[in-house]
Design a protein around this motif. Sequence first.
Motif, PDB file in Angstrom:
ATOM      1  N   ALA A  38      40.911  36.105  22.614  1.00 19.02           N
ATOM      2  CA  ALA A  38      41.389  37.489  22.701  1.00 19.02           C
ATOM      3  C   ALA A  38      41.107  38.062  24.089  1.00 19.02           C
ATOM      4  O   ALA A  38      41.924  38.812  24.638  1.00 19.02           O
ATOM      5  CB  ALA A  38      40.729  38.340  21.615  1.00 19.02           C
ATOM      6  N   THR A  39      39.963  37.697  24.662  1.00 17.66           N
ATOM      7  CA  THR A  39      39.625  38.164  26.012  1.00 17.66           C
ATOM      8  C   THR A  39      40.603  37.610  27.029  1.00 17.66           C
ATOM      9  O   THR A  39      41.072  38.336  27.909  1.00 17.66           O
ATOM     10  CB  THR A  39      38.183  37.755  26.380  1.00 17.66           C
ATOM     11  N   ASP A  40      40.907  36.303  26.912  1.00 14.65           N
ATOM     12  CA  ASP A  40      41.876  35.689  27.823  1.00 14.65           C
ATOM     13  C   ASP A  40      43.234  36.376  27.721  1.00 14.65           C
ATOM     14  O   ASP A  40      43.891  36.627  28.732  1.00 14.65           O
ATOM     15  CB  ASP A  40      42.048  34.201  27.521  1.00 14.65           C
TER      16      ASP A  40
ATOM     17  N   GLU B 243      41.671  42.942  42.605  1.00 16.40           N
ATOM     18  CA  GLU B 243      40.233  42.868  42.885  1.00 16.40           C
ATOM     19  C   GLU B 243      39.515  44.099  42.349  1.00 16.40           C
ATOM     20  O   GLU B 243      38.450  43.985  41.728  1.00 16.40           O
ATOM     21  CB  GLU B 243      39.988  42.739  44.395  1.00 16.40           C
ATOM     22  N   ARG B 244      40.092  45.260  42.562  1.00 12.19           N
ATOM     23  CA  ARG B 244      39.469  46.508  42.097  1.00 12.19           C
ATOM     24  C   ARG B 244      39.538  46.642  40.580  1.00 12.19           C
ATOM     25  O   ARG B 244      38.577  47.065  39.948  1.00 12.19           O
ATOM     26  CB  ARG B 244      40.126  47.701  42.767  1.00 12.19           C
ATOM     27  N   ALA B 245      40.665  46.302  40.005  1.00  8.36           N
ATOM     28  CA  ALA B 245      40.846  46.450  38.555  1.00  8.36           C
ATOM     29  C   ALA B 245      39.868  45.585  37.769  1.00  8.36           C
ATOM     30  O   ALA B 245      39.417  45.977  36.690  1.00  8.36           O
ATOM     31  CB  ALA B 245      42.288  46.108  38.167  1.00  8.36           C
TER      32      ALA B 245
ATOM     33  N   GLU C 136      49.996  31.712  37.909  1.00  5.87           N
ATOM     34  CA  GLU C 136      48.951  31.306  38.849  1.00  5.87           C
ATOM     35  C   GLU C 136      48.030  32.472  39.178  1.00  5.87           C
ATOM     36  O   GLU C 136      46.826  32.275  39.384  1.00  5.87           O
ATOM     37  CB  GLU C 136      49.582  30.727  40.113  1.00  5.87           C
ATOM     38  N   VAL C 137      48.573  33.682  39.213  1.00  7.44           N
ATOM     39  CA  VAL C 137      47.742  34.868  39.430  1.00  7.44           C
ATOM     40  C   VAL C 137      46.807  35.055  38.230  1.00  7.44           C
ATOM     41  O   VAL C 137      45.616  35.318  38.388  1.00  7.44           O
ATOM     42  CB  VAL C 137      48.605  36.134  39.645  1.00  7.44           C
ATOM     43  N   ILE C 138      47.345  34.898  37.031  1.00 10.00           N
ATOM     44  CA  ILE C 138      46.531  35.024  35.815  1.00 10.00           C
ATOM     45  C   ILE C 138      45.396  34.000  35.839  1.00 10.00           C
ATOM     46  O   ILE C 138      44.235  34.336  35.556  1.00 10.00           O
ATOM     47  CB  ILE C 138      47.401  34.866  34.561  1.00 10.00           C
ATOM     48  N   THR C 139      45.700  32.765  36.205  1.00  8.53           N
ATOM     49  CA  THR C 139      44.681  31.714  36.282  1.00  8.53           C
ATOM     50  C   THR C 139      43.622  32.058  37.322  1.00  8.53           C
ATOM     51  O   THR C 139      42.424  31.898  37.080  1.00  8.53           O
ATOM     52  CB  THR C 139      45.336  30.357  36.599  1.00  8.53           C
ATOM     53  N   LEU C 140      44.046  32.540  38.477  1.00  5.45           N
ATOM     54  CA  LEU C 140      43.114  32.918  39.540  1.00  5.45           C
ATOM     55  C   LEU C 140      42.136  33.981  39.045  1.00  5.45           C
ATOM     56  O   LEU C 140      40.925  33.852  39.218  1.00  5.45           O
ATOM     57  CB  LEU C 140      43.887  33.428  40.758  1.00  5.45           C
TER      58      LEU C 140
ATOM     59  N   LEU D 195      36.801  35.541  36.858  1.00  8.90           N
ATOM     60  CA  LEU D 195      35.979  36.220  35.841  1.00  8.90           C
ATOM     61  C   LEU D 195      35.047  35.234  35.161  1.00  8.90           C
ATOM     62  O   LEU D 195      33.881  35.555  34.896  1.00  8.90           O
ATOM     63  CB  LEU D 195      36.872  36.926  34.823  1.00  8.90           C
ATOM     64  N   ASP D 196      35.531  34.029  34.882  1.00  5.74           N
ATOM     65  CA  ASP D 196      34.704  33.010  34.239  1.00  5.74           C
ATOM     66  C   ASP D 196      33.539  32.589  35.130  1.00  5.74           C
ATOM     67  O   ASP D 196      32.437  32.346  34.643  1.00  5.74           O
ATOM     68  CB  ASP D 196      35.530  31.769  33.873  1.00  5.74           C
ATOM     69  N   SER D 197      33.778  32.522  36.431  1.00  5.56           N
ATOM     70  CA  SER D 197      32.733  32.067  37.335  1.00  5.56           C
ATOM     71  C   SER D 197      31.642  33.132  37.521  1.00  5.56           C
ATOM     72  O   SER D 197      30.532  32.809  37.945  1.00  5.56           O
ATOM     73  CB  SER D 197      33.312  31.677  38.695  1.00  5.56           C
TER      74      SER D 197
END
Length: 86
Positions: A3-5, A52-54, A73-77, A82-84
């Motif tokens: 759900a977070t993803d 970056e701000r959001a 690719e933006v979503i993955t980035l 966020l995961d890191s």
Amino acid sequence: MTATDTAVADRVRALIRAMAPDQDAAMADDQRLMEDMGFDSLRLMELTVVLERAFDLPRYRPEELAGVRRVGEVITLISDSLDSRS
């Protein structure tokens, strides 16, 4: 996909849509930001700052953004960033 993803992906898509020069362009993960949605290099830089701000992320280095050309690719980035942090 959790759900977070899903929430992150939806938020990224909404921000891309809001920043897109071509508001009528199709929104799909395989859409190219420049060719399909009308972004130019300045608008892509603005989108980067907005994302970056959001998501309260540190500034991306240019090499981190190289090759990011499609909505997915933006979503993955963003998701990977966020995961890191966790």
